[in-house]
Write a protein that holds these residues in place. Structure first.
Motif, mmCIF file in Angstrom:
data_model
loop_
_atom_site.group_PDB
_atom_site.id
_atom_site.type_symbol
_atom_site.label_atom_id
_atom_site.label_comp_id
_atom_site.label_asym_id
_atom_site.label_seq_id
_atom_site.Cartn_x
_atom_site.Cartn_y
_atom_site.Cartn_z
ATOM 1 N N ASN A 311 -6.157 3.455 14.324
ATOM 2 C CA ASN A 311 -5.358 2.309 13.879
ATOM 3 C C ASN A 311 -4.449 2.668 12.709
ATOM 4 O OD1 ASN A 311 -4.555 -0.350 14.348
ATOM 5 N ND2 ASN A 311 -5.928 -1.179 12.796
ATOM 6 N N LEU A 312 -3.862 3.852 12.791
ATOM 7 C CA LEU A 312 -2.921 4.342 11.779
ATOM 8 C C LEU A 312 -1.560 4.489 12.449
ATOM 9 C CD1 LEU A 312 -5.203 7.100 10.215
ATOM 10 C CD2 LEU A 312 -4.805 4.790 9.344
ATOM 11 N N THR A 313 -0.532 3.912 11.848
ATOM 12 C CA THR A 313 0.760 3.852 12.534
ATOM 13 C C THR A 313 1.440 5.206 12.649
ATOM 14 O OG1 THR A 313 1.920 3.338 10.464
ATOM 15 C CG2 THR A 313 1.155 1.487 11.789
ATOM 16 N N ASP A 314 1.283 6.078 11.673
ATOM 17 C CA ASP A 314 1.952 7.383 11.714
ATOM 18 C C ASP A 314 1.039 8.404 11.054
ATOM 19 O OD1 ASP A 314 3.642 9.536 11.792
ATOM 20 O OD2 ASP A 314 5.420 8.414 11.190
ATOM 21 N N LEU A 315 0.088 8.902 11.813
ATOM 22 C CA LEU A 315 -0.961 9.763 11.268
ATOM 23 C C LEU A 315 -0.385 11.027 10.641
ATOM 24 C CD1 LEU A 315 -3.934 10.522 10.920
ATOM 25 C CD2 LEU A 315 -3.912 11.374 13.278
ATOM 26 N N ARG A 316 0.562 11.674 11.310
ATOM 27 C CA ARG A 316 1.087 12.938 10.796
ATOM 28 C C ARG A 316 1.830 12.746 9.482
ATOM 29 N NH1 ARG A 316 5.033 16.456 14.502
ATOM 30 N NH2 ARG A 316 3.068 16.890 15.575
ATOM 31 N N THR A 317 2.800 11.837 9.464
ATOM 32 C CA THR A 317 3.591 11.625 8.257
ATOM 33 C C THR A 317 2.725 11.177 7.089
ATOM 34 O OG1 THR A 317 5.523 11.050 9.585
ATOM 35 C CG2 THR A 317 5.525 10.344 7.291
ATOM 36 N N ASP A 318 1.813 10.244 7.343
ATOM 37 C CA ASP A 318 0.965 9.750 6.257
ATOM 38 C C ASP A 318 -0.027 10.808 5.786
ATOM 39 O OD1 ASP A 318 2.299 7.388 6.340
ATOM 40 O OD2 ASP A 318 0.766 6.282 7.441
ATOM 41 N N SER A 319 -0.441 11.711 6.678
ATOM 42 C CA SER A 319 -1.301 12.817 6.252
ATOM 43 C C SER A 319 -0.558 13.744 5.298
ATOM 44 C CB SER A 319 -1.798 13.606 7.465
ATOM 45 O OG SER A 319 -2.658 12.827 8.265
ATOM 46 N N TYR A 320 0.722 14.026 5.622
ATOM 47 C CA TYR A 320 1.520 14.861 4.729
ATOM 48 C C TYR A 320 1.706 14.184 3.370
ATOM 49 C CZ TYR A 320 2.720 17.510 8.949
ATOM 50 O OH TYR A 320 2.664 18.265 10.090
ATOM 51 N N ARG A 321 1.965 12.880 3.392
ATOM 52 C CA ARG A 321 2.113 12.151 2.131
ATOM 53 C C ARG A 321 0.810 12.168 1.344
ATOM 54 N NH1 ARG A 321 5.127 6.813 4.594
ATOM 55 N NH2 ARG A 321 7.254 7.689 4.736
ATOM 56 N N PHE A 322 -0.301 11.986 2.033
ATOM 57 C CA PHE A 322 -1.616 11.994 1.387
ATOM 58 C C PHE A 322 -1.848 13.321 0.671
ATOM 59 C CE2 PHE A 322 -6.058 13.251 1.572
ATOM 60 C CZ PHE A 322 -6.711 12.158 1.028
ATOM 61 N N TRP A 323 -1.624 14.435 1.364
ATOM 62 C CA TRP A 323 -1.853 15.740 0.770
ATOM 63 C C TRP A 323 -0.852 16.039 -0.346
ATOM 64 C CZ3 TRP A 323 -5.761 18.891 0.565
ATOM 65 C CH2 TRP A 323 -6.774 18.790 1.529
ATOM 66 N N GLY A 324 0.383 15.560 -0.179
ATOM 67 C CA GLY A 324 1.363 15.748 -1.244
ATOM 68 C C GLY A 324 0.946 15.071 -2.538
ATOM 69 N N ARG A 325 0.485 13.827 -2.447
ATOM 70 C CA ARG A 325 0.032 13.100 -3.637
ATOM 71 C C ARG A 325 -1.231 13.726 -4.221
ATOM 72 N NH1 ARG A 325 0.721 7.483 -0.454
ATOM 73 N NH2 ARG A 325 2.986 7.194 -0.719
ATOM 74 N N LEU A 327 -2.269 16.840 -4.038
ATOM 75 C CA LEU A 327 -2.017 18.127 -4.683
ATOM 76 C C LEU A 327 -1.197 17.982 -5.963
ATOM 77 C CD1 LEU A 327 -1.278 20.303 -1.514
ATOM 78 C CD2 LEU A 327 -3.368 20.271 -2.898
ATOM 79 N N ARG A 328 -0.286 16.995 -5.993
ATOM 80 C CA ARG A 328 0.576 16.835 -7.175
ATOM 81 C C ARG A 328 -0.123 16.083 -8.297
ATOM 82 N NH1 ARG A 328 4.490 15.405 -3.299
ATOM 83 N NH2 ARG A 328 4.216 13.226 -3.907
ATOM 84 N N ARG A 329 -0.881 15.024 -7.937
ATOM 85 C CA ARG A 329 -1.398 14.132 -8.977
ATOM 86 C C ARG A 329 -2.911 13.987 -8.995
ATOM 87 N NH1 ARG A 329 2.035 8.853 -7.964
ATOM 88 N NH2 ARG A 329 2.120 9.666 -5.827
ATOM 89 N N GLY A 330 -3.600 14.613 -8.040
ATOM 90 C CA GLY A 330 -5.050 14.578 -8.061
ATOM 91 C C GLY A 330 -5.639 13.423 -7.271
ATOM 92 N N PRO A 331 -6.986 13.333 -7.210
ATOM 93 C CA PRO A 331 -7.663 12.309 -6.395
ATOM 94 C C PRO A 331 -7.292 10.875 -6.752
ATOM 95 C CG PRO A 331 -9.205 14.000 -7.102
ATOM 96 C CD PRO A 331 -7.928 14.248 -7.855
ATOM 97 N N GLY A 332 -6.931 10.635 -8.012
ATOM 98 C CA GLY A 332 -6.605 9.265 -8.398
ATOM 99 C C GLY A 332 -5.414 8.707 -7.663
ATOM 100 N N ALA A 333 -4.532 9.564 -7.185
ATOM 101 C CA ALA A 333 -3.315 9.106 -6.514
ATOM 102 C C ALA A 333 -3.576 8.585 -5.109
ATOM 103 C CB ALA A 333 -2.284 10.239 -6.463
ATOM 104 N N VAL A 334 -4.772 8.849 -4.549
ATOM 105 C CA VAL A 334 -5.048 8.426 -3.169
ATOM 106 C C VAL A 334 -6.232 7.469 -3.101
ATOM 107 C CG1 VAL A 334 -4.071 10.529 -2.176
ATOM 108 C CG2 VAL A 334 -6.487 10.476 -2.783
ATOM 109 N N ARG A 335 -6.620 6.908 -4.228
ATOM 110 C CA ARG A 335 -7.768 5.995 -4.229
ATOM 111 C C ARG A 335 -7.447 4.647 -3.594
ATOM 112 N NH1 ARG A 335 -9.943 7.388 -10.305
ATOM 113 N NH2 ARG A 335 -10.988 9.347 -9.763
#
Length: 411
Positions: A311-325, A327-335
């Motif tokens: 139930n994720l609209t764009d798994l690939r793009t959002d996965s890249y965004r998830f990893w980008g945040r 790696l750049r800002r740490g676990p707090g950025a994806v909470r």
């Protein structure tokens, strides 16, 4: 807009407006709204969807506000209503409050957005016809094929064919690579393969139509370096995850079902005959194509099945965004993401990166070995480095030209 029009005190959406279920996009729940008259698909948040789903002409604004307060423990003020009605007016979604000129502009802008999406150096679409009438006529005859009484035995038969091909893979591969295939068998295989691909696309459309969706076009799609048919099933976003998975799987399912007669010929036919060789070729390439379609790291049916199942609209793009945040800002950025989505994005990002690295390594190795035999190892390295530089420049150019979509309307 400073006041709410008196005609909107018991608001009602225009006839035909379809509200889709919730889907997760980059950590946020969104709903797709379809306006069939203009051709636009919009995204709204869960609170806007809550109110719009209750705008049936029977509830007053006070009643809507009361239900909203119970659900969200928050009172709606005049500025909230002004914002909501402003959005509805801009998109011409309210019954009795539409402007024909605004409707025409929205229709033209949606058509222009679709036309723009059809053109590109690496991908393009050429519509051929609208299959709506054809599918409407066919569906009553095909209705039994959507029942579990057919689907379960057919799925078992498909798995049996896949197992047969896996067991006889070396034999089938040797027959193809030996170069002894008769020319008529090769030509017939090409024609039948294209017919199966067309049936594959029609299966997506018929399944979407079976669930109540609208199928707007069938055509030819250019996606470098492949040319293939396509069937447009934009209404898939309006269905539950289970139905979206079924629509995505229907193409591969029908492609494998189409191989059943050729499996029978291969089992009981005469080795060396034209039909036997044709069946062997189609079984091998058809099964391999179906398997590739199910790989979730390629943007094909398997990817969409996985994305819909989660139930994720764009798994690939959002996965890249998830990893980008991350790696750049740490676990707090994806909470802000749900725990299950964090796991899905993390695993998909890692496995897709490993898959891409493996495929790229194999391709580079194969291309290097081929070039080294032709021009020597030194020139092979030089050619590979030049190709890598040109590819990087092309990707950078495409990235600069890219314009991210507006967050709400989706043509």
């Amino acid at each position: 807009m400073t006041t709410v029009d008196a005609t909107w005190t018991r608001p009602r959406l225009r006839d035909g407006i379809v509200l889709g279920p919730g889907q997760w996009r980059d950590g946020k729940l969104v709903h797709h709204i379809k306006d069939p008259e203009t051709g636009w698909y919009y995204r709204v948040g869960p609170r806007e969807h809550f109110l719009m789903s209750r705008m049936d002409g029977t509830r007053s604004l006070d009643e809507l506000a009361g239900e909203y307060a119970v659900a969200y423990r928050r009172q709606l003020g005049p500025e909230n209503w002004q914002q909501l009605f402003g959005m509805l007016h801009q998109r011409q979604l309210l019954h009795g409050a539409t402007d024909p000129e605004a409707i025409a502009r929205l229709t033209a802008s949606a058509a222009a957005g679709v036309a723009k999406a059809r053109r590109g150096p690496l991908s393009a679409r050429l519509p051929l016809f609208d299959p709506e009438r054809l599918f409407t006529r066919l569906l009553p005859w095909l209705a039994p094929l959507f029942s579990w009484w057919f689907v379960v035995p057919a799925l078992l038969a498909v798995l049996a064919v896949a197992g047969y091909v896996a067991l006889h893979l070396p034999e089938l591969a040797d027959g193809v690579t030996s170069g002894n295939r008769p020319l008529p068998a090769i030509l017939a295989a090409v024609v039948i393969t294209w017919a199966i691909v067309f049936l594959h696309e029609c299966a997506h459309g018929l399944t979407c139509r079976h669930f109540g969706g609208r199928v707007t076009e069938i055509g030819m799609m250019w996606r470098f370096p492949l040319l293939a048919p396509y069937c447009k099933v934009d209404d898939v976003v309006l269905f539950t995850p289970r139905r979206r998975v079924a629509i995505s799987f229907a193409g591969v399912f029908v492609s494998m079902l189409a191989l059943l007669p050729f499996a029978a010929i291969r089992l009981w036919g005469t080795p060396g005959s034209l039909l036997y060789e044709l069946a062997s070729t189609l079984l091998l390439f058809g099964t391999v194509a179906a398997a590739l379609n199910l790989v979730p790291f390629l943007r094909l049916d398997g990817y969409y099945m996985l994305s819909h199942a989660l139930n994720l609209t764009d798994l690939r793009t959002d996965s890249y965004r998830f990893w980008g945040r991350l790696l750049r800002r740490g676990p707090g950025a994806v909470r802000t993401h749900r725990p299950r989505d964090r796991v899905a994005y993390a695993l998909y990002g890692l496995t897709s990166a490993a898959f891409a690295a493996t495929v790229l390594t194999l391709l580079v190795r194969y291309w290097y070995d081929t070039l080294a035999r032709w021009v020597g190892s030194g020139w092979a390295v030089a050619i590979l480095l030049t190709e890598a530089a040109l590819l990087a420049a092309l990707l950078a150019h495409l990235a600069r030209r890219h314009r991210p979509p507006t967050p709400t309307p989706v043509p």
